[in-house]
Design a protein around this motif. Structure first.
Motif, PDB file in Angstrom:
ATOM      1  N   ILE A   1       0.875  -1.182   0.000  1.00  0.00           N
ATOM      2  CA  ILE A   1       0.000   0.000   0.000  1.00  0.00           C
ATOM      3  C   ILE A   1       0.907   1.224   0.000  1.00  0.00           C
ATOM      4  O   ILE A   1       1.834   1.323   0.814  1.00  0.00           O
ATOM      5  N   ILE A   2       0.639   2.138  -0.913  1.00  0.00           N
ATOM      6  CA  ILE A   2       1.434   3.370  -1.008  1.00  0.00           C
ATOM      7  C   ILE A   2       0.487   4.554  -0.876  1.00  0.00           C
ATOM      8  O   ILE A   2      -0.445   4.701  -1.673  1.00  0.00           O
ATOM      9  N   ASN A   3       0.712   5.354   0.147  1.00  0.00           N
ATOM     10  CA  ASN A   3      -0.168   6.485   0.416  1.00  0.00           C
ATOM     11  C   ASN A   3       0.543   7.792   0.101  1.00  0.00           C
ATOM     12  O   ASN A   3       1.657   8.029   0.571  1.00  0.00           O
ATOM     13  N   LEU A   4      -0.145   8.673  -0.661  1.00  0.00           N
ATOM     14  CA  LEU A   4       0.433   9.976  -0.983  1.00  0.00           C
ATOM     15  C   LEU A   4       0.209  10.929   0.180  1.00  0.00           C
ATOM     16  O   LEU A   4      -0.899  11.390   0.425  1.00  0.00           O
ATOM     17  N   SER A   5       1.302  11.199   0.909  1.00  0.00           N
ATOM     18  CA  SER A   5       1.291  12.299   1.864  1.00  0.00           C
ATOM     19  C   SER A   5       1.918  13.483   1.136  1.00  0.00           C
ATOM     20  O   SER A   5       1.608  13.732  -0.041  1.00  0.00           O
TER      21      SER A   5
END
Ligand code: NAD
Length: 257
Positions: free
Chosen positions: A135-139
């Protein structure tokens, strides 16, 4: 770059900007891609041999529909990129509660819903890959440091940063990794909104503001979508197999000092 042959990836907010570039990069690395946005990015998905779906990331029903599609039509899910997001630059005194809730709803609740609904599907195939599912979350750099006039956006991106760490802890036993990406100012529609926001706050023209913002990156320029897409492909692949709960900062050095 990395070999993602056989993997299935979902990218939210994939109609333009970082999401579209990420879909291209993941497909180029061999992944099958599901592109979602408020309007299904049909042409781009077709050009990548993938699928396009309409999805509002704040809708739990939409997440259920998209996950059913991933399971029944795409064959599962290995990579989730929670990319959809909104920017807001307004002084605190002018930020309404509705503004605040809209930003948290898309930027934070959208990520929560994505992780919650994707995790069971990601877990099913995670053991197929040395680096498990990802899972890759854009912060953002705005999730690392504050700035005047962007309190709602900063709060949302700070929440994504720590939500990602909790996801990493909770999902590690399922062989699902979770990492956040922290871009500097990137040349996209949102990048233009950032320029316009700082321009309005400072009274400088857009061109002058663009130069000033570029100079806030020690490398001397704003980022390109491909810079972020490359980092996301790395986090999606087995090359980052021992990374979870980490913050990948891709900001031309902006937050290094
Ligand atoms: N551009 C930058 O400077 C920058 C910097 C740091 C972080 N980011 C983050 O990167 C991500 C992508 O940014 P971008 O610059 O490509 O933005 P963008 O505005 O160009 O694209 C965002 C996409 O998200 C979609 N979207 C918005 N609300 C949605 C919703 N409710 N459901 C589904 N899709 C929705 C939009 O339709 C759009 O296609 C965002 O999370 C943003 O906060 C961007």
């Amino acid at each position: 770059m990395q070999d993602l042959d056989g993997r299935i990836a979902l990218i939210t907010g994939a109609g333009r900007g970082i999401g579209a570039a990420t879909a291209r990069a993941l497909a180029a690395a061999g992944a099958k891609v599901i592109l979602t946005d408020l309007e299904a990015p049909v042409a781009l998905a077709e050009s990548l041999g993938g699928w396009a779906l309409t999805q509002d990331v704040t809708s739990e029903a939409d997440w259920e529909t998209v996950m059913a599609f991933a399971r029944d039509t795409a064959g599962g899910l290995d990579i989730l990129v929670n990319n959809a997001g909104l920017f807001l630059m307004k002084p605190l005194s002018e930020t309404s509660l509705a503004d605040w809730k809209r930003i948290q709803s898309v930027n934070v609740e959208g990520v929560f819903l994505g992780a919650k609904h994707a995790a069971p599907l990601l877990a099913e195939r995670a053991s197929k890959w040395r680096g498990g599912a990802s899972i890759i979350n854009l912060s953002s750099v705005a999730g690392l440091v504050g700035s005047a006039g962007t309190s709602a956006y900063n709060a949302s991106k700070g929440a994504v940063r720590l939500l990602t760490k909790s996801l990493a802890m909770e999902l590690a036993p399922l062989q699902i990794r979770a990492n956040s990406v922290h871009p500097g100012v990137i040349e996209t529609h949102m990048g233009d909104e950032v320029v316009a926001g700082f321009s309005a706050a400072s009274g400088m023209g857009d061109n002058e503001t663009r130069v000033a913002l570029a100079q806030r990156h020690p490398l001397g320029h704003m980022g390109d979508v491909v810079n972020i897409a490359d980092a996301i492909v790395f986090l999606a692949s087995d090359r980052s197999a021992f990374m979870t709960g980490s913050e990948l900062v891709v900001d031309g050095g902006m937050t290094a000092n």
